[in-house]
Design a protein around this motif. Structure first.
Motif, PDB file in Angstrom:
ATOM      1  N   ILE A   1       1.258   1.116  -4.071  1.00 50.89           N
ATOM      2  CA  ILE A   1       0.129   1.889  -4.681  1.00 50.89           C
ATOM      3  C   ILE A   1       0.125   3.147  -4.599  1.00 50.89           C
ATOM      4  CG2 ILE A   1      -2.221   1.786  -4.228  1.00 50.89           C
ATOM      5  CD1 ILE A   1      -2.397  -0.984  -3.623  1.00 50.89           C
TER       6      ILE A   1
ATOM      7  N   ILE B   1      -5.109  -7.460  -1.147  1.00 55.44           N
ATOM      8  CA  ILE B   1      -4.208  -6.410  -1.355  1.00 55.44           C
ATOM      9  C   ILE B   1      -3.342  -6.758  -2.934  1.00 55.44           C
ATOM     10  CG2 ILE B   1      -1.642  -5.864  -0.770  1.00 55.44           C
ATOM     11  CD1 ILE B   1      -2.286  -6.402   1.979  1.00 55.44           C
ATOM     12  N   ALA B   2      -3.347  -7.739  -3.141  1.00 49.55           N
ATOM     13  CA  ALA B   2      -3.116  -8.040  -4.470  1.00 49.55           C
ATOM     14  C   ALA B   2      -3.885  -7.439  -5.458  1.00 49.55           C
ATOM     15  CB  ALA B   2      -2.749  -9.579  -4.794  1.00 49.55           C
ATOM     16  N   VAL B   3      -5.339  -7.839  -5.318  1.00 51.21           N
ATOM     17  CA  VAL B   3      -6.278  -7.214  -6.304  1.00 51.21           C
ATOM     18  C   VAL B   3      -6.346  -5.840  -6.069  1.00 51.21           C
ATOM     19  CG1 VAL B   3      -8.723  -6.990  -6.693  1.00 51.21           C
ATOM     20  CG2 VAL B   3      -7.490  -9.163  -6.201  1.00 51.21           C
ATOM     21  N   ALA B   4      -6.041  -4.988  -4.911  1.00 47.03           N
ATOM     22  CA  ALA B   4      -5.994  -3.639  -4.756  1.00 47.03           C
ATOM     23  C   ALA B   4      -4.863  -2.976  -5.591  1.00 47.03           C
ATOM     24  CB  ALA B   4      -5.763  -3.211  -3.266  1.00 47.03           C
ATOM     25  N   ALA B   5      -3.755  -3.598  -5.786  1.00 47.96           N
ATOM     26  CA  ALA B   5      -2.787  -3.343  -6.321  1.00 47.96           C
ATOM     27  C   ALA B   5      -3.009  -3.205  -7.956  1.00 47.96           C
ATOM     28  CB  ALA B   5      -1.426  -4.137  -6.281  1.00 47.96           C
ATOM     29  N   ALA B   6      -3.711  -4.371  -8.553  1.00 47.88           N
ATOM     30  CA  ALA B   6      -4.174  -4.306  -9.793  1.00 47.88           C
ATOM     31  C   ALA B   6      -5.081  -3.216 -10.184  1.00 47.88           C
ATOM     32  CB  ALA B   6      -4.738  -5.942 -10.240  1.00 47.88           C
TER      33      ALA B   6
ATOM     34  N   ALA C   1      -5.788  -0.432  -8.475  1.00 46.81           N
ATOM     35  CA  ALA C   1      -4.872   0.860  -8.477  1.00 46.81           C
ATOM     36  C   ALA C   1      -4.129   1.250  -9.905  1.00 46.81           C
ATOM     37  CB  ALA C   1      -3.870   1.109  -7.271  1.00 46.81           C
TER      38      ALA C   1
ATOM     39  N   ALA D   1      -3.773  -7.074 -15.311  1.00 47.32           N
ATOM     40  CA  ALA D   1      -3.828  -5.462 -14.910  1.00 47.32           C
ATOM     41  C   ALA D   1      -2.769  -4.696 -15.600  1.00 47.32           C
ATOM     42  CB  ALA D   1      -3.941  -5.488 -13.501  1.00 47.32           C
TER      43      ALA D   1
ATOM     44  N   LEU E   1      -4.414 -12.172 -12.929  1.00 49.63           N
ATOM     45  CA  LEU E   1      -5.087 -10.981 -12.875  1.00 49.63           C
ATOM     46  C   LEU E   1      -4.120  -9.799 -12.734  1.00 49.63           C
ATOM     47  CD1 LEU E   1      -8.032  -9.383 -12.156  1.00 49.63           C
ATOM     48  CD2 LEU E   1      -7.378  -9.342  -9.662  1.00 49.63           C
ATOM     49  N   ILE E   2      -3.255 -10.051 -12.121  1.00 52.32           N
ATOM     50  CA  ILE E   2      -2.201  -8.633 -11.888  1.00 52.32           C
ATOM     51  C   ILE E   2      -1.412  -8.714 -13.159  1.00 52.32           C
ATOM     52  CG2 ILE E   2      -0.042  -8.228 -10.822  1.00 52.32           C
ATOM     53  CD1 ILE E   2      -0.888  -9.098  -8.304  1.00 52.32           C
TER      54      ILE E   2
ATOM     55  N   TYR F   1       0.929  -1.079   0.114  1.00 51.19           N
ATOM     56  CA  TYR F   1       0.147  -0.170   0.064  1.00 51.19           C
ATOM     57  C   TYR F   1       0.920   1.182   0.084  1.00 51.19           C
ATOM     58  CZ  TYR F   1      -4.549  -2.083   0.355  1.00 51.19           C
ATOM     59  OH  TYR F   1      -5.756  -2.430   0.307  1.00 51.19           O
TER      60      TYR F   1
END
Lengths: 197, 362, 119
Positions: free
Chosen positions: A66, C85-90, C92, A185, A181-182, A62
């Motif tokens: 992020i 947290i991983a999904v939040a990074a993606a 963002a 993204a 997913l990452i 975070y």
């Protein structure tokens, strides 16, 4: 009140104040700063809940990834025009505030009414009158929850790894799904943001 | 300082059961470490000036104290006595907070660094402020936060050169964090642990019969990538674009003066020192004595002195290499820097993870 | 009142959940009222963080004291948090990429400038 209680109170107060600042300040850079600062008390609460690994991951992902991205974008596009714009219509803000307050009250009601600290399978709603009369979350819990074990071994990387990659009942599929997913993204972000491919 | 102490207290949370005075001990340790680090950073400035002078065939500082060894104190006093200018056009809050944010991570990293031990067989006996079992990730997390000082410092100066400088250097830091993390992943794969004392304990003994059992020999590619990235993270030459004075008008600290500039400056050296200690711990055996010397020592103060000495020697040598490189190599151009990071180091690190996965997984 | 508070244990599951609910409400308020897309995304991060807090709190208070259960049940909550947290990074990354694209189109990050789909 022992050390953990004081720590929790301090961190909770700090986190709430910083979160309020994040949603209320005009300047996006300040908002990003307060949000980064908010992640640290939350990480400290994770630490007090003996989720050591998650606390560090929280700071790493975070605050370290992020929000760096956010800060970078904010500084790059530098939206100064936003500061002059007046906020949304007051009635809409009131409605939003009412919605948020209602959500909070509903959650508070649920948390204080149902005895969470007991075994959740056998939990029955406590008599509403009693919870109201004694007032607050504290009195509704019949027995205090067993305090989180603070030996640093509970939420360590070893335990999480064992749960995550267990051969029979692990979360390997979910892990792979998240990694795909990452990847998607990352590729998508590049495709979206790049001017010319 | 206060933040460092609070951080230390939090780090020691897992040790709450050790007795009622644990927090007093922690504060004392934190204070001692803080001072050691400040003096180290100061001495590093002096060493830099001396080494630079030697390489350029000069004498270097030699007036203050014997052989100029007190020069760093004079430098610090000079910085503190200068007028502290806060320009009118800056964002005051972030202008003041920026240097602190740049300074803080390099300090706290030292809290988890094991710099010696009383018993070479037991990772729990390592001398460290906090023996976290996630120490490695903790250090990476703190290093990734160091970007904020640079970014906010540059932004708050409210000057397009500073803003560009801040953005440029934060882009550099972000870019080099990625291969750095990937290099660490292959190290973690062969070490099987995230705890720094544990990793150091594994590095005792010999490898292939004649080499010390250090991870730089197990993972040479990861070591190389990590070290290059450590140069970039510390804004050292050949990656010192954030402060390229002649061609890029300084950088994020153009508007800073006096003590705030000193904070950036000192923070950079503290980060350099802690990064070097991190490299020593992960790849060069930390306090681990080579060739089984530890078997000749009795556990206790002998081992303690030998291991701490070993760590200090390795650390000092590595720091010397840093200075040496700085005064030998020319600076990268910005596009070369980015190309090296994204097209050179990143694929290399990924390939290294793949090879490690095939070869070394137990 | 104060002395009664001092005697009590404050760090309980209920209070942690209340904190999470408060943070979630604050984040929801921010998402609903802010006009700057960047701040909307940031408020979203606050909400995600509140959810993480709930999961860790339940996991830590309810399951860590039950060594009889298998490891998946006992650390499952923390694994969920890692996924979040991983999904939040993606999220963002994609969200900011969309935001940058929108900014290129309109030179603005104000939500009112993006109402073309509204009839």
């Amino acid at each position: 009140m022992d050390f953990l209680d004081v720590l929790f109170l301090g961190c909770a107060a700090l986190a709430v104040v910083l979160a309020v600042l994040t949603v209320s300040v005009r300047n996006a850079v300040t908002a990003a700063f307060t949000l980064v600062a908010m992640f640290f008390p939350v990480a400290a609460i994770f630490l007090a809940l003996s989720a050591t690994f998650l606390a560090v991951i929280q700071v790493l992902v975070y605050a370290g990834a992020i929000m760096v991205l956010f800060t970078f974008v904010i500084m790059m596009i530098n939206p100064r025009r936003e500061e002059a714009v007046e906020p949304k219509e007051p009635d809409f803000r009131l409605a939003a505030a009412v919605f948020a307050a209602l959500f909070f009250l509903a959650t508070t009601h649920a948390v204080t009414t149902y005895a969470l600290s007991d075994d959740y399978e056998t939990a029955a709603p406590a008599p509403a009158g009693e919870a109201g009369a004694s007032g607050g979350a504290k009195a509704a819990a019949p027995a205090p929850a067993p305090a989180a074990k603070v030996d640093g071994k509970w939420g360590g990387p070893k335990e999480i790894g064992e749960a995550l990659f267990n051969r029979d009942q692990g979360f390997t599929f979910q892990f792979e799904a998240v990694s795909v997913l990452i990847l998607v993204a990352a590729v998508g972000a590049v495709v979206l943001a790049k001017r010319r491919l | 300082m206060i933040m460092a102490c609070a951080g230390a207290l939090l780090l020691r949370l897992p040790g709450t059961g050790e007795g009622s005075l644990w927090w007093a001990w922690t504060l004392l340790w934190a204070f001692a470490l803080f001072n050691v680090l400040m003096v180290t950073a100061g001495l590093l400035v002096y060493a830099e000036r001396k080494v630079c002078a030697r390489i350029q065939n000069r004498i270097g500082p030699n007036r203050v104290g014997p052989a100029g060894i007190l020069q760093w104190i004079a430098d610090a006093v000079k910085l503190f006595l200068k007028e502290d200018i806060v320009p009118d056009h800056v964002n005051r809050f972030f202008y003041i907070v920026g240097p602190f944010m740049a300074f803080f991570p390099g300090m706290v990293v030292f809290g988890v660094m094991p710099f010696g031990t009383a018993n070479t067989a037991d990772p729990g006996a390592a001398f460290a402020l906090a023996s976290l079992d996630v120490g490695l990730v903790f250090v990476v997390a703190l290093t990734s936060i160091a970007v904020y000082g640079v970014a906010y410092g540059g932004w708050a100066s409210n000057n397009k050169f500073s803003l560009l400088g801040g953005l440029r250097s934060s882009a550099q830091l972000i870019s080099y964090e990625i291969p750095m993390g990937l290099a660490l992943i292959s190290l973690i794969m062969s070490a099987g642990s995230l705890s720094l004392p544990e990793i150091v304990t594994q590095q005792q003994g010999t490898f292939l019969g004649f080499l010390p059992n250090w991870y730089c020999f197990h993972q040479p590619v990861a070591f190389l990538i990590f070290w290059v990235c450590a140069f970039a993270e510390g804004n050292r030459l050949p990656f010192d674009l954030p402060e390229a004075e002649p061609e890029l008008v300084g950088g994020y600290h153009t508007e800073y003066s006096s003590m705030k500039f000193g904070m950036f400056f000192l923070g950079e050296y503290a980060a350099l020192a802690s990064m070097a200690a991190f490299v020593v711990t992960l790849f060069l055996g930390g306090w681990a004595l080579p060739y089984g010397v530890e078997a000749m020592l009795t556990p206790g103060w002998q081992t303690a002195a030998a291991t701490v000495g070993c760590f200090l020697v390795k650390w000092a040598l590595l720091l010397f290499v840093y200075l040496w490189v700085r005064w030998t190599l020319p600076r990268f151009r910005y596009d070369q820097l980015m190309r090296l990071g994204w097209k050179g180091l990143l694929p290399l690190a990924l390939a290294n993870i793949f090879v490690t996965g095939v070869l070394a997984v137990r | 009142m104060v002395s009664a508070m001092l005697l009590h244990q404050v760090f309980t599951l209920e209070n942690t959940l209340l904190l999470a609910a408060l943070l979630f409400s604050i984040g929801a308020y921010g998402v609903l009222t802010r006009r700057n897309l960047l701040t909307v995304l940031m408020s979203l991060e606050i909400m995600l963080n509140a959810v993480n807090l709930v999961l860790v709190a339940f996991n830590s208070f309810q399951w860590s004291a039950r060594p009889a259960f298998e490891i998946q049940a006992r650390t499952g909550g923390q694994v969920f948090v890692m996924m979040i947290i991983a999904v939040a990074a993606a999220e963002a990354a994609v969200g900011l990429a969309i935001l940058v694209t929108l900014f290129r189109k309109k030179q603005s990050v104000d939500t009112r400038d993006f109402q073309r789909l509204q009839g």
